[in-house]
Design a protein around this motif. Structure first.
Motif, PDB file in Angstrom:
ATOM      1  N   GLU A 129      48.203  35.898  42.484  1.00  0.00           N
ATOM      2  CA  GLU A 129      46.921  36.417  42.023  1.00  0.00           C
ATOM      3  C   GLU A 129      46.851  36.424  40.516  1.00  0.00           C
ATOM      4  O   GLU A 129      47.877  36.486  39.824  1.00  0.00           O
ATOM      5  CB  GLU A 129      46.649  37.814  42.579  1.00  0.00           C
ATOM      6  N   ALA A 130      45.649  36.278  40.033  1.00  0.00           N
ATOM      7  CA  ALA A 130      45.364  36.392  38.606  1.00  0.00           C
ATOM      8  C   ALA A 130      44.144  37.287  38.502  1.00  0.00           C
ATOM      9  O   ALA A 130      43.170  37.113  39.243  1.00  0.00           O
ATOM     10  CB  ALA A 130      45.103  35.022  37.993  1.00  0.00           C
ATOM     11  N   THR A 131      44.214  38.237  37.639  1.00  0.00           N
ATOM     12  CA  THR A 131      43.196  39.270  37.541  1.00  0.00           C
ATOM     13  C   THR A 131      41.782  38.723  37.667  1.00  0.00           C
ATOM     14  O   THR A 131      41.382  37.838  36.934  1.00  0.00           O
ATOM     15  CB  THR A 131      43.345  40.027  36.202  1.00  0.00           C
ATOM     16  N   PHE A 145      43.167  34.963  44.220  1.00  0.00           N
ATOM     17  CA  PHE A 145      43.982  35.775  45.119  1.00  0.00           C
ATOM     18  C   PHE A 145      44.338  34.908  46.320  1.00  0.00           C
ATOM     19  O   PHE A 145      43.448  34.398  47.001  1.00  0.00           O
ATOM     20  CB  PHE A 145      43.234  37.025  45.597  1.00  0.00           C
ATOM     21  N   VAL A 146      45.635  34.728  46.570  1.00  0.00           N
ATOM     22  CA  VAL A 146      46.137  33.968  47.709  1.00  0.00           C
ATOM     23  C   VAL A 146      47.276  34.772  48.301  1.00  0.00           C
ATOM     24  O   VAL A 146      48.159  35.243  47.571  1.00  0.00           O
ATOM     25  CB  VAL A 146      46.667  32.584  47.272  1.00  0.00           C
ATOM     26  N   ASP A 180      50.178  42.113  29.972  1.00  0.00           N
ATOM     27  CA  ASP A 180      49.625  41.959  28.631  1.00  0.00           C
ATOM     28  C   ASP A 180      50.268  42.970  27.683  1.00  0.00           C
ATOM     29  O   ASP A 180      51.155  43.732  28.077  1.00  0.00           O
ATOM     30  CB  ASP A 180      48.097  42.047  28.648  1.00  0.00           C
ATOM     31  N   ASP A 181      49.814  42.990  26.444  1.00  0.00           N
ATOM     32  CA  ASP A 181      50.401  43.865  25.423  1.00  0.00           C
ATOM     33  C   ASP A 181      50.206  45.347  25.719  1.00  0.00           C
ATOM     34  O   ASP A 181      50.889  46.187  25.151  1.00  0.00           O
ATOM     35  CB  ASP A 181      49.804  43.549  24.052  1.00  0.00           C
ATOM     36  N   ARG A 182      49.281  45.672  26.635  1.00  0.00           N
ATOM     37  CA  ARG A 182      49.029  47.077  27.000  1.00  0.00           C
ATOM     38  C   ARG A 182      49.702  47.448  28.313  1.00  0.00           C
ATOM     39  O   ARG A 182      49.439  48.512  28.860  1.00  0.00           O
ATOM     40  CB  ARG A 182      47.527  47.321  27.051  1.00  0.00           C
ATOM     41  N   GLY A 183      50.542  46.553  28.849  1.00  0.00           N
ATOM     42  CA  GLY A 183      51.275  46.850  30.069  1.00  0.00           C
ATOM     43  C   GLY A 183      50.502  46.624  31.352  1.00  0.00           C
ATOM     44  O   GLY A 183      50.938  47.046  32.423  1.00  0.00           O
ATOM     45  N   ARG A 184      49.372  45.961  31.262  1.00  0.00           N
ATOM     46  CA  ARG A 184      48.562  45.674  32.448  1.00  0.00           C
ATOM     47  C   ARG A 184      48.982  44.326  33.039  1.00  0.00           C
ATOM     48  O   ARG A 184      49.129  43.348  32.294  1.00  0.00           O
ATOM     49  CB  ARG A 184      47.072  45.638  32.103  1.00  0.00           C
ATOM     50  N   MET A 185      49.147  44.295  34.368  1.00  0.00           N
ATOM     51  CA  MET A 185      49.529  43.051  35.020  1.00  0.00           C
ATOM     52  C   MET A 185      48.311  42.132  35.108  1.00  0.00           C
ATOM     53  O   MET A 185      47.262  42.529  35.597  1.00  0.00           O
ATOM     54  CB  MET A 185      50.066  43.311  36.424  1.00  0.00           C
ATOM     55  N   ASN A 186      48.479  40.919  34.611  1.00  0.00           N
ATOM     56  CA  ASN A 186      47.390  39.938  34.655  1.00  0.00           C
ATOM     57  C   ASN A 186      47.596  38.863  35.700  1.00  0.00           C
ATOM     58  O   ASN A 186      46.617  38.336  36.232  1.00  0.00           O
ATOM     59  CB  ASN A 186      47.227  39.263  33.287  1.00  0.00           C
ATOM     60  N   VAL A 187      48.840  38.491  35.952  1.00  0.00           N
ATOM     61  CA  VAL A 187      49.129  37.442  36.939  1.00  0.00           C
ATOM     62  C   VAL A 187      50.348  37.842  37.753  1.00  0.00           C
ATOM     63  O   VAL A 187      51.209  38.600  37.288  1.00  0.00           O
ATOM     64  CB  VAL A 187      49.380  36.061  36.278  1.00  0.00           C
TER      65      VAL A 187
END
Length: 104
Positions: A27-29, A33-34, A86-93
């Motif tokens: 998945e990518a934000t 989604f697979v 990302d730089d803020r700790g959020r999962m992007n992929v």
């Protein structure tokens, strides 16, 4: 626990799936989604520095590539979990590989 990607370690983990039927969760934000896409992995690569890209060739003719990966984990069931934060700790992929289907 997710660890920062060590290219040699992740490459070795990816190679464990080559030649096997594998279930993929990817998945990518907000736009991809697979889940439980079953493929036979014929080649697996990781490239980059700091932020990595992983590529799987499957069934001898298709490719799946994920970019911006930063962390990995191998869980107690031998599943490889790759994620990019990302730089803020959020999962992007995310790219997860396992020999059994992932829970739905």
């Amino acid at each position: 626990m997710m660890n920062k990607i060590s290219k040699p370690q992740v490459e070795a983990e990816l190679r464990k799936f080559v030649g096997a039927d594998v279930y993929v969760h990817s998945e990518a934000t907000s736009f991809v989604f697979v889940r439980n896409f079953k493929v036979n992995v014929t080649e697996a690569l990781i490239a980059g520095e700091g932020r990595y890209r992983a590529a799987l060739r499957f069934d001898g003719h298709g490719w799946l590539r994920m970019e911006e990966l930063t962390h990995y984990e191998v869980d107690g069931r031998g599943r490889l979990l790759l994620a990019g934060y990302d730089d803020r700790g959020r999962m992007n992929v995310a790219l997860h590989l396992g020999r059994e289907p992932f829970p739905e």
